[in-house]
Design an enzyme around this catalytic site. Structure first.
Site, mmCIF file in Angstrom:
data_model
loop_
_atom_site.group_PDB
_atom_site.id
_atom_site.type_symbol
_atom_site.label_atom_id
_atom_site.label_comp_id
_atom_site.label_asym_id
_atom_site.label_seq_id
_atom_site.Cartn_x
_atom_site.Cartn_y
_atom_site.Cartn_z
ATOM 1 N N ILE A 1 7.387 28.825 11.000
ATOM 2 C CA ILE A 1 7.002 27.591 10.344
ATOM 3 C C ILE A 1 8.294 27.310 9.920
ATOM 4 C CG2 ILE A 1 4.429 27.807 9.846
ATOM 5 C CD1 ILE A 1 5.203 28.938 7.011
ATOM 6 N N ASP A 2 8.466 26.053 9.753
ATOM 7 C CA ASP A 2 10.098 25.674 9.453
ATOM 8 C C ASP A 2 10.694 26.431 8.085
ATOM 9 O OD1 ASP A 2 10.071 24.261 11.680
ATOM 10 O OD2 ASP A 2 9.273 22.333 10.240
ATOM 11 N N LYS A 3 11.656 26.300 7.936
ATOM 12 C CA LYS A 3 12.489 26.826 6.633
ATOM 13 C C LYS A 3 11.878 26.148 5.157
ATOM 14 C CE LYS A 3 16.666 27.772 4.429
ATOM 15 N NZ LYS A 3 18.220 27.447 4.448
#
Length: 339
Positions: A139-141
């Site tokens: 999942i994105d930062k």
């Protein structure tokens, strides 16, 4: 160094060596075995086999020499983790905003991998021959929520197969600018790297030409907030549940922007990051300011369900909205819905 001895039967004669070994060695992938062959780690009758395509000989005993796991390049760091579940095979955790999953150029520290290398020290059996956690999805930062990571190669292979076959239940919560119309539905649009900006993903206009990969998002509006235009029922914002059938890079962010409801705070796909709402008063102004200044895309991986790849137990994990998103939703609830 450990050894794995595999004897070829009459039915195995003529098979490619890497195919034969992968069929017999349940805990190792074909790509891993091919790499071991090329590295000279497979022998028969004392002779080194270096050709993955070489036909297998019936009655031959093939020995796979498995190297000890070597330390991964990232350094272990003692970073607190919000662990939802852990056993000897895998770990499920609730990732905070701001933590990248993998080290990257210019960001080699303070990642999830760094934290897991410390937390799982001595428990990692060597994924791909390297002592490292097995990341099967990301999942994105700046996105929060539930993430599963393998600790052993068999668990890594099993989880990878589940994600590949889409036998994973995933639900995200997003706060959008405006509300989707219709209020529930499916976005089925191919995605590929943007030709204008390689750091961005974009909807492919001509998938029939073979460009991009199919991406499917099922969405449902859970709650709407405020009113955007006088004399209409157009909401200013919405809390939307998104369930993934596929898992492409930035899929929810791109799909929601594509249907005209980008995520609040999205610095890449959100264009104007604020929302519009008729009305006045302290609550109205505070809600609009919070939405305008929200420091990240308002996206949270709320639920993850799957069958444990080793124990075969059905597992399901949920993580509540993080404090910043729950505060955003609370402020939006106070926006006037009539003027």
């Amino acid at each position: 160094m450990s050894e794995l001895k595999l004897t070829a039967g009459p039915e195995d004669a003529g098979q490619r060596l890497d195919v034969f070994l992968a069929a017999k060695a349940d805990d190792l992938s074909r790509s891993r075995l091919k790499a071991l062959i090329l590295e000279g780690a497979v022998t028969t009758a004392g002779a080194v086999e270096t050709n993955p395509k070489k036909p297998v000989i019936a009655g031959a005993v093939y020995v796979v020499h498995l190297p000890e796991p070597v330390p991964a390049e990232p350094e272990p760091q003692d970073i607190p983790l919000d662990i939802l579940f852990e056993d000897e095979y895998l770990i499920v955790l609730n990732k905070p905003a701001g933590m990248a999953v993998h080290p990257a150029p210019g960001s080699a520290q303070d990642t999830l991998v760094n934290a897991l290398l410390h937390h799982c020290r001595g428990q990692l059996s060597g994924i791909g021959g390297v002592e490292r956690p097995g990341i099967v999805h990301r999942i994105d930062k700046l996105t929060t929520g539930v993430l599963v990571v393998a600790k052993t190669e068999p668990a890594h292979l099993g989880l990878s197969a589940l994600f590949e076959s889409h036998d994973i239940e995933r639900a995200y919560l997003a706060v959008t600018r405006g509300a989707p119309r219709p209020s529930s539905g499916t976005v089925d649009e191919h995605l590929a790297r943007s030709s204008a900006d390689r750091k961005k993903m974009a909807v492919v206009r001509n998938p029939e030409a073979g460009f991009g990969r199919r991406a499917v998002t099922h969405y449902k509006t859970l709650k709407t907030f405020g009113i955007r235009e006088k004399g209409t029922n157009f909401p200013s914002a919405a809390l939307v549940e998104c369930r993934l059938e596929t898992g492409r890079t930035h899929q929810i962010r791109v799909h929601m922007a594509h249907i005209g409801t980008p995520l609040v705070g999205d610095p890449v796909y959100g264009r104007n990051r604020g929302i519009s709402c008729l009305g006045s008063g302290a609550d109205h102004d505070a809600g609009l300011k919070l939405a305008r200044d929200f420091p990240r895309q308002a996206l949270h991986a709320a639920m993850l369900g799957f069958v444990h790849p080793i124990t075969k137990e059905a597992l399901r994990f949920e993580a509540p909205l993080p404090e910043d998103m729950s505060g955003l939703v609370a402020a939006l609830r106070r926006l006037p819905k009539t003027v």
